[in-house]
Design a protein around this motif. Sequence first.
Motif, PDB file in Angstrom:
ATOM      1  N   ILE A 202       0.827  -1.210   0.000  1.00  0.00           N
ATOM      2  CA  ILE A 202       0.000   0.000   0.000  1.00  0.00           C
ATOM      3  C   ILE A 202       0.866   1.267   0.000  1.00  0.00           C
ATOM      4  CG2 ILE A 202      -1.630   1.348   1.418  1.00  0.00           C
ATOM      5  CD1 ILE A 202      -2.792  -1.445   2.302  1.00  0.00           C
ATOM      6  N   THR A 203       1.860   1.296   0.868  1.00  0.00           N
ATOM      7  CA  THR A 203       2.674   2.515   0.990  1.00  0.00           C
ATOM      8  C   THR A 203       3.683   2.654  -0.148  1.00  0.00           C
ATOM      9  OG1 THR A 203       4.193   1.370   2.496  1.00  0.00           O
ATOM     10  CG2 THR A 203       2.421   2.666   3.503  1.00  0.00           C
ATOM     11  N   GLY A 204       3.950   1.546  -0.853  1.00  0.00           N
ATOM     12  CA  GLY A 204       4.941   1.606  -1.926  1.00  0.00           C
ATOM     13  C   GLY A 204       4.370   1.674  -3.329  1.00  0.00           C
ATOM     14  N   LEU A 205       3.046   1.520  -3.462  1.00  0.00           N
ATOM     15  CA  LEU A 205       2.435   1.471  -4.798  1.00  0.00           C
ATOM     16  C   LEU A 205       2.617   2.790  -5.546  1.00  0.00           C
ATOM     17  CD1 LEU A 205       0.704  -0.386  -6.670  1.00  0.00           C
ATOM     18  CD2 LEU A 205      -1.308   0.814  -5.764  1.00  0.00           C
ATOM     19  N   ASP A 206       3.010   2.676  -6.809  1.00  0.00           N
ATOM     20  CA  ASP A 206       3.178   3.843  -7.682  1.00  0.00           C
ATOM     21  C   ASP A 206       1.891   4.019  -8.483  1.00  0.00           C
ATOM     22  OD1 ASP A 206       3.889   5.398 -10.141  1.00  0.00           O
ATOM     23  OD2 ASP A 206       5.894   5.321  -9.258  1.00  0.00           O
ATOM     24  N   VAL A 207       1.453   5.251  -8.614  1.00  0.00           N
ATOM     25  CA  VAL A 207       0.205   5.534  -9.338  1.00  0.00           C
ATOM     26  C   VAL A 207       0.253   4.992 -10.765  1.00  0.00           C
ATOM     27  CG1 VAL A 207       0.827   7.835 -10.227  1.00  0.00           C
ATOM     28  CG2 VAL A 207      -1.565   7.330  -9.633  1.00  0.00           C
TER      29      VAL A 207
ATOM     30  N   ASP B  75       1.477   2.238 -11.716  1.00  0.00           N
ATOM     31  CA  ASP B  75       1.375   0.773 -11.740  1.00  0.00           C
ATOM     32  C   ASP B  75      -0.070   0.276 -11.638  1.00  0.00           C
ATOM     33  OD1 ASP B  75       4.102   0.515 -12.006  1.00  0.00           O
ATOM     34  OD2 ASP B  75       4.452   0.422  -9.843  1.00  0.00           O
ATOM     35  N   VAL B  76      -1.005   1.199 -11.639  1.00  0.00           N
ATOM     36  CA  VAL B  76      -2.420   0.828 -11.542  1.00  0.00           C
ATOM     37  C   VAL B  76      -3.083   1.079 -12.901  1.00  0.00           C
ATOM     38  CG1 VAL B  76      -4.612   1.279 -10.354  1.00  0.00           C
ATOM     39  CG2 VAL B  76      -2.449   1.494  -9.098  1.00  0.00           C
ATOM     40  N   PRO B  77      -3.729   0.069 -13.484  1.00  0.00           N
ATOM     41  CA  PRO B  77      -4.414   0.271 -14.775  1.00  0.00           C
ATOM     42  C   PRO B  77      -5.775   0.947 -14.566  1.00  0.00           C
ATOM     43  CG  PRO B  77      -4.651  -2.012 -14.088  1.00  0.00           C
ATOM     44  CD  PRO B  77      -3.815  -1.334 -13.031  1.00  0.00           C
ATOM     45  N   TRP B  78      -5.736   2.205 -14.227  1.00  0.00           N
ATOM     46  CA  TRP B  78      -6.948   2.950 -13.860  1.00  0.00           C
ATOM     47  C   TRP B  78      -8.047   2.845 -14.913  1.00  0.00           C
ATOM     48  CZ3 TRP B  78      -6.964   4.399  -8.940  1.00  0.00           C
ATOM     49  CH2 TRP B  78      -5.727   4.624  -8.307  1.00  0.00           C
ATOM     50  N   HIS B  79      -7.663   2.813 -16.178  1.00  0.00           N
ATOM     51  CA  HIS B  79      -8.649   2.776 -17.259  1.00  0.00           C
ATOM     52  C   HIS B  79      -9.405   1.452 -17.333  1.00  0.00           C
ATOM     53  CE1 HIS B  79      -5.170   0.748 -18.891  1.00  0.00           C
ATOM     54  NE2 HIS B  79      -5.848   0.367 -19.964  1.00  0.00           N
ATOM     55  N   ARG B  80      -8.961   0.477 -16.534  1.00  0.00           N
ATOM     56  CA  ARG B  80      -9.634  -0.825 -16.524  1.00  0.00           C
ATOM     57  C   ARG B  80     -10.336  -1.113 -15.193  1.00  0.00           C
ATOM     58  NH1 ARG B  80      -5.948  -5.436 -18.941  1.00  0.00           N
ATOM     59  NH2 ARG B  80      -8.011  -6.373 -19.213  1.00  0.00           N
ATOM     60  N   LEU B  81     -10.410  -0.080 -14.331  1.00  0.00           N
ATOM     61  CA  LEU B  81     -11.073  -0.216 -13.031  1.00  0.00           C
ATOM     62  C   LEU B  81     -12.396   0.543 -13.046  1.00  0.00           C
ATOM     63  CD1 LEU B  81      -8.081   0.283 -10.566  1.00  0.00           C
ATOM     64  CD2 LEU B  81      -8.913  -1.843 -11.579  1.00  0.00           C
TER      65      LEU B  81
ATOM     66  N   GLY C 161     -12.209   0.816  -8.418  1.00  0.00           N
ATOM     67  CA  GLY C 161     -11.221   1.893  -8.311  1.00  0.00           C
ATOM     68  C   GLY C 161     -11.067   2.447  -6.910  1.00  0.00           C
ATOM     69  N   THR C 162     -12.018   2.123  -6.012  1.00  0.00           N
ATOM     70  CA  THR C 162     -12.022   2.743  -4.685  1.00  0.00           C
ATOM     71  C   THR C 162     -10.819   2.362  -3.811  1.00  0.00           C
ATOM     72  OG1 THR C 162     -14.441   2.765  -4.797  1.00  0.00           O
ATOM     73  CG2 THR C 162     -13.438   3.254  -2.659  1.00  0.00           C
ATOM     74  N   PRO C 163     -10.521   1.071  -3.619  1.00  0.00           N
ATOM     75  CA  PRO C 163      -9.383   0.761  -2.736  1.00  0.00           C
ATOM     76  C   PRO C 163      -8.063   1.337  -3.235  1.00  0.00           C
ATOM     77  CG  PRO C 163     -10.215  -1.230  -3.811  1.00  0.00           C
ATOM     78  CD  PRO C 163     -11.191  -0.144  -4.089  1.00  0.00           C
ATOM     79  N   PHE C 164      -7.877   1.333  -4.553  1.00  0.00           N
ATOM     80  CA  PHE C 164      -6.642   1.911  -5.110  1.00  0.00           C
ATOM     81  C   PHE C 164      -6.674   3.435  -4.961  1.00  0.00           C
ATOM     82  CE2 PHE C 164      -7.110  -2.224  -7.064  1.00  0.00           C
ATOM     83  CZ  PHE C 164      -5.853  -2.752  -6.846  1.00  0.00           C
ATOM     84  N   GLY C 165      -7.838   4.013  -5.158  1.00  0.00           N
ATOM     85  CA  GLY C 165      -7.978   5.454  -4.960  1.00  0.00           C
ATOM     86  C   GLY C 165      -7.698   5.860  -3.533  1.00  0.00           C
TER      87      GLY C 165
ATOM     88  N   SER D  89     -10.249  -1.031   0.877  1.00  0.00           N
ATOM     89  CA  SER D  89     -10.398   0.425   1.070  1.00  0.00           C
ATOM     90  C   SER D  89     -10.088   0.760   2.525  1.00  0.00           C
ATOM     91  CB  SER D  89     -11.824   0.877   0.708  1.00  0.00           C
ATOM     92  OG  SER D  89     -12.048   0.749  -0.679  1.00  0.00           O
ATOM     93  N   TRP D  90     -10.570  -0.093   3.416  1.00  0.00           N
ATOM     94  CA  TRP D  90     -10.257   0.051   4.852  1.00  0.00           C
ATOM     95  C   TRP D  90      -8.764  -0.132   5.091  1.00  0.00           C
ATOM     96  CZ3 TRP D  90      -9.633  -4.728   7.998  1.00  0.00           C
ATOM     97  CH2 TRP D  90      -9.319  -4.444   9.333  1.00  0.00           C
ATOM     98  N   GLN D  91      -8.185  -1.170   4.474  1.00  0.00           N
ATOM     99  CA  GLN D  91      -6.755  -1.443   4.643  1.00  0.00           C
ATOM    100  C   GLN D  91      -5.896  -0.276   4.140  1.00  0.00           C
ATOM    101  OE1 GLN D  91      -4.911  -4.853   5.411  1.00  0.00           O
ATOM    102  NE2 GLN D  91      -6.633  -4.597   6.791  1.00  0.00           N
TER     103      GLN D  91
END
Length: 198
Positions: free
Chosen positions: A10-15, A17-23, A69-73, A168-170
């Motif tokens: 969670i703390t290391g994820l780079d924006v 690295d998320v396929p936002w257009h598929r969420l 998209g919510t938990p990644f957001g 999302s909680w995590q």
Amino acid sequence: MMKEEKKAYITGLDVRDVPWHRLTTAYGRGTDFPVYFETLFKMDDLKAVKKALYELTTNMEHQSTLWHGTPFGMIFMSRVLIEALNKSEQNPIANFLADELLDFFNCILQCYHDGDEMEHADPLPFFSDMLKEEYLWSEEYDEEEEEMRYEEDEVFPDDLFYSFYYYSWQAVLAYRSALEKEVSEKFAPKITAILAVL
């Protein structure tokens, strides 16, 4: 207690690295989320911040429903919140943003707790499991195809759907220690309320 590997993801994820257009989001896909996060991080244009905040919050939660998209957001919203709290005394836009985000976080955590009290599947084992190919939507957005998919009985597998809430909680829980260090008197009641439901 949060497992270290979950927190590290969670703390290391780079924006990037998320396929936002598929969420999925409440009103489509998360394609523009990175642009909105960038606007929030800058905290230098109130009108732009309000628009970005509106787009993110309305797409991440709708009538207590959370989306792919919510938990990644929430990972990036958590980072924005910590930054806004740190700058709130010097920057009026950061002050506004921190206040609004604390309300939004409270709403998201309430959605999680409401969902958790109902009968539900176990979440997927890892946060990153939600990005497996089988769960992602098509590369191209086709409104008609999406509408047909939503008419099906099981749009999202049960474990994936519950994961939208659980992770999302995590995503907020990973930043708990930063919230606990916050000493702003103005935001203390709202932060205390959030910590109480974490």
